[in-house]
Design an enzyme around this catalytic site. Structure first.
Site, PDB file in Angstrom:
ATOM      1  CE  LYS A   1       4.141   6.392  -6.418  1.00 34.11           C
ATOM      2  NZ  LYS A   1       3.213   6.291  -5.289  1.00 34.11           N
TER       3      LYS A   1
ATOM      4  CE  LYS B   1       9.900  -0.087  -6.679  1.00 32.25           C
ATOM      5  NZ  LYS B   1       8.828   0.780  -7.271  1.00 32.25           N
TER       6      LYS B   1
END
Length: 298
Positions: A170, A239
């Protein structure tokens, strides 16, 4: 305890849509979120606490902002780990650090609980339609148990290996997403200032070597003023890039290409777009380029 009831922790932008897919498919969902209105909006039953949810459900899904929040939910006082029991499957659908995922997986394994990391891709639109891609790490046996659940939220479920493999994949995917979005935003602002027809520019790029997901799926709509609201924000994109850089540090790989997206999405946040969809990075770049917008004002 009910085998038919699914627990869902974190019913925000993505979690709420996934929970709604399960509810609409006839699955009983018990949900917990600090915003109880988000739980009811998804059609789920409100759990009084994380403890109650964990004690009630054999399969629990979590969709949370980052590893720090996941760790608080799992290891916090009266959290998931305290109340977990042998035979449960807990799925982390968040974008999280693989090192944290592996550590939590080991803690759950001591209690006989299968902890599955399932990174998701496709954004809010795919979550709405149930056409997400899931990148899964953990135990194959646990994935087999999850198949009846995943079929309502995803059209592609890829098992990638042991704990952490899903979240690693991911992060790699999200970094490429960040690069292509930031770079294409810059190119489109330049194209606008050069006086080019933006749809024609995209047609050429999409038939050439510069083609990418952003040129194919995002900017044909952004150029018309449709920012595809509801997806990953610039703060969350930043992030993810930081998590990617941390991962590369752990792997001993030099993160030479992180500076571009870090600068772009950091700029977007600094200019007030941080909590808006990351596609607004094009407006941030436009702001520092003379107030450029790709589309004509309404």
């Amino acid at each position: 305890m009910s085998e038919t009831q699914i627990g869902f922790i974190g019913l925000g932008n993505m979690g709420g849509r996934m929970a709604r897919r399960l509810v609409d498919a006839g699955t009983k969902v018990l949900g917990f979120d600090p915003n109880t209105a988000a739980v009811t909006a998804a059609g789920a039953e409100v759990a009084a606490s994380i403890a109650v949810l964990i004690e009630t459900c054999d399969i629990v899904l979590m969709s949370l902002p980052d590893s720090k929040v996941v760790e608080r939910v799992v290891e916090g006082e009266d959290g998931a780990l305290t109340h977990a029991r042998a035979g449960q499957v807990i799925v982390d659908l968040s974008t999280a650090a693989a090192s944290s995922t592996r550590r939590l997986s080991a803690l759950f394994a001591e209690k006989g609980v299968s902890y599955v990391d399932a990174g998701i891709s496709g954004g809010a639109a795919a979550a709405e339609k149930g056409t997400l891609t899931l990148m899964v790490g953990g135990e194959q046996e646990a994935l087999d148990r999850l198949a009846p659940v995943f079929r309502h939220i995803a059209t592609k479920v890829e098992f990638l290996g042991p704990s952490g493999a899903g979240h690693t994949t991911k992060l790699l995917n999200n970094f490429l997403n960040a690069v292509s979005l930031a770079a294409t935003a810059e190119v489109m602002v330049a194209g606008k200032k050069a006086g080019l027809d933006l749809h024609q520019l995209l047609d050429v790029i999409n038939a050439s070597s510069g083609v990418n997901f952003a040129t194919l799926n995002r900017f044909p709509k952004i150029a018309n003023g449709d920012y595809l609201e509801g997806g990953l924000t610039s703060k969350l994109m930043t992030k993810d890039v930081v998590l990617y850089a941390d991962l590369l540090h752990e792997l001993g790989v030099s993160p030479l290409n992180t500076s571009g997206p870090m600068a772009s999405f950091g700029l977007a946040t600094a200019l007030g777009y941080g909590d808006q969809i990351s596609n607004r990075v094009v407006d941030a770049l436009g702001d520092i380029s003379g107030g450029v917008r790709l589309h004509d004002p309404v």
